[in-house]
Design an enzyme around this catalytic site. Structure first.
Site, PDB file in Angstrom:
ATOM      1  N   LYS A  54      83.419  14.909  82.698  1.00 55.63           N
ATOM      2  CA  LYS A  54      84.851  14.012  82.446  1.00 55.63           C
ATOM      3  C   LYS A  54      86.094  14.834  82.693  1.00 55.63           C
ATOM      4  O   LYS A  54      87.080  14.485  83.336  1.00 55.63           O
ATOM      5  CB  LYS A  54      84.998  13.090  81.181  1.00 55.63           C
ATOM      6  CG  LYS A  54      83.732  11.803  81.236  1.00 55.63           C
ATOM      7  CD  LYS A  54      83.643  11.444  80.184  1.00 55.63           C
ATOM      8  CE  LYS A  54      82.469  10.609  80.251  1.00 55.63           C
ATOM      9  NZ  LYS A  54      81.817   9.436  78.822  1.00 55.63           N
ATOM     10  N   GLN A  98      82.723   9.619  72.288  1.00 57.96           N
ATOM     11  CA  GLN A  98      81.860   9.936  73.176  1.00 57.96           C
ATOM     12  C   GLN A  98      80.841   8.813  72.477  1.00 57.96           C
ATOM     13  O   GLN A  98      80.306   9.518  71.165  1.00 57.96           O
ATOM     14  CB  GLN A  98      81.887  11.349  73.612  1.00 57.96           C
ATOM     15  CG  GLN A  98      80.018  11.111  74.271  1.00 57.96           C
ATOM     16  CD  GLN A  98      80.076  10.514  75.943  1.00 57.96           C
ATOM     17  OE1 GLN A  98      81.256  10.077  76.435  1.00 57.96           O
ATOM     18  NE2 GLN A  98      78.651  10.189  75.974  1.00 57.96           N
ATOM     19  N   ASP A 121      87.404   2.607  77.257  1.00 62.20           N
ATOM     20  CA  ASP A 121      86.175   2.228  78.026  1.00 62.20           C
ATOM     21  C   ASP A 121      86.170   0.787  78.140  1.00 62.20           C
ATOM     22  O   ASP A 121      84.671   0.535  78.253  1.00 62.20           O
ATOM     23  CB  ASP A 121      85.045   2.930  76.493  1.00 62.20           C
ATOM     24  CG  ASP A 121      84.438   4.470  76.604  1.00 62.20           C
ATOM     25  OD1 ASP A 121      83.945   4.487  77.604  1.00 62.20           O
ATOM     26  OD2 ASP A 121      84.313   5.151  75.772  1.00 62.20           O
TER      27      ASP A 121
HETATM   28  N1  GUN Z   1      77.644   7.383  76.465  1.00 68.99           N
HETATM   29  C1  GUN Z   1      77.008   6.826  77.292  1.00 68.99           C
HETATM   30  N2  GUN Z   1      78.115   6.011  77.942  1.00 68.99           N
HETATM   31  C2  GUN Z   1      79.023   6.309  77.160  1.00 68.99           C
HETATM   32  C3  GUN Z   1      80.456   5.427  77.748  1.00 68.99           C
HETATM   33  O1  GUN Z   1      79.989   4.684  78.828  1.00 68.99           O
HETATM   34  N3  GUN Z   1      80.991   5.920  77.494  1.00 68.99           N
HETATM   35  C4  GUN Z   1      81.537   5.977  75.862  1.00 68.99           C
HETATM   36  N4  GUN Z   1      82.317   6.536  75.159  1.00 68.99           N
HETATM   37  N5  GUN Z   1      79.951   6.739  75.370  1.00 68.99           N
HETATM   38  C5  GUN Z   1      79.412   6.836  76.237  1.00 68.99           C
END
Ligand code: GUN
Length: 295
Positions: A54, A98, A121
């Site tokens: 990211k 995350q 998100d």
């Molecule tokens: N963990 C797995 N997929 C995601 C996601 O799309 N966003 C976040 N914040 N954590 C994750």
């Protein structure tokens, strides 16, 4: 039939190039630099790898990224304080925590603390609700990425029967909700299968599009799909493989080798849905930055 490979890397690359130019224009015209904060608690190897991906993706297109890495023992109270600080930071337009979080931290408490205006998100219940009633909001990145991957590869969703295997809050449920909306690039008939579904194959065999999002290898096998089906594989499973430098390889939730012989199109793992997820996070961060200034 040999399936067309739905190349998520290429689609993501095209979209990110469009966004790179958009970021340059925002800076020039409005002196606006979109900013994303990525919060990681602990050292889960998959999470570390996602967070790095990211950050790099942000840097490449000119989005400011702030990484907040904290040890596994980071107290919940401190995490909530950090979120409040990020909520009030005008340089930050998106906050991503995350998941999964360590067990001593209540996910809900943390996600609800994020200002819905910075919820890139799309996990805050306010935004989940807006999505459900078809209002414009931050759409969750993986489902939105799947929708874009199909649309940009000229696979129409309109009036199709989409069967989703998996009912997670991150993928299965929001995707079902998005694809059945009375909106462009949606209007599908959607079936959601899960661990308590009696005969998943009974449903997937009737599908025009199957989405495998169960988090388990070989959840969708060749006998479970019809000729000409489109298969979207959301799985990211690490399988031990000593012939690889890392000691593992990634496989999806579908039996790629055999399913691809029947499908008309299929996403690979890696290189399918994964790159699209990050792309939609960048999209949401730019959207949030624009909304913050109404430009
Ligand atoms: N963990 C797995 N997929 C995601 C996601 O799309 N966003 C976040 N914040 N954590 C994750």
């Amino acid at each position: 039939m040999d399936a067309k490979i739905l190349d998520g890397k290429k689609t993501a690359r095209d979209m990110r190039e469009e966004m790179r130019l958009e970021v340059i224009s925002l800076k020039e015209k409005h002196n606006l630099i979109p900013g994303l904060a990525v919060v990681l608690v602990g050292e889960n190897p998959a999470s570390v790898s996602y967070v790095t991906g990211k950050r790099k993706a942000c840097e490449k297109i000119g989005i400011y990224s702030r990484e907040e890495n904290h040890p596994e023992t980071f107290p919940e109270e401190k995490l909530l304080t950090l979120i409040k600080e990020l909520n009030n930071d005008p340089a930050i337009h998106g906050i991503l925590v995350q998941l999964p979080l360590p067990k001593h931290i209540d996910d809900k408490k943390v996600l609800y603390e994020i200002n819905p205006d910075k919820d890139v998100d799309g996990f805050h219940p306010f935004n989940v609700g807006k999505m459900m009633i078809g209002e414009d909001t931050f759409l969750p990145c993986t489902p939105h990425g799947i929708q874009q991957l199909l649309v940009r590869n000229e696979i129409s969703i309109e009036s199709k029967h989409v069967v989703i295997v998996g009912r997670s809050n991150i993928v299965g449920k929001p995707l079902a909700m998005m694809l059945c909306q009375k909106l462009k690039n949606a209007n599908a008939t959607v079936t959601v299968c899960h661990t308590r579904t009696k005969d998943i194959g009974h449903f997937t065999r009737q599908a025009d599009i199957v989405v495998a999002a169960a988090g388990r290898p070989n959840t969708v096998t060749a006998d479970m799909v019809s000729e000409g089906v489109v298969v979207v594989d959301v799985g990211v499973n690490r399988i031990e493989d000593n012939t690889r430098e890392k000691g593992y390889r990634l496989v999806g939730d579908a039996d790629f080798e055999n399913v691809s012989k029947k499908a008309s199109a299929i996403t690979p793992v890696p290189g399918g849905v994964g790159p699209m997820t990050i792309t939609m996070l960048l999209h949401n961060t730019i959207k949030s930055a624009r909304l913050s200034r109404a430009v």
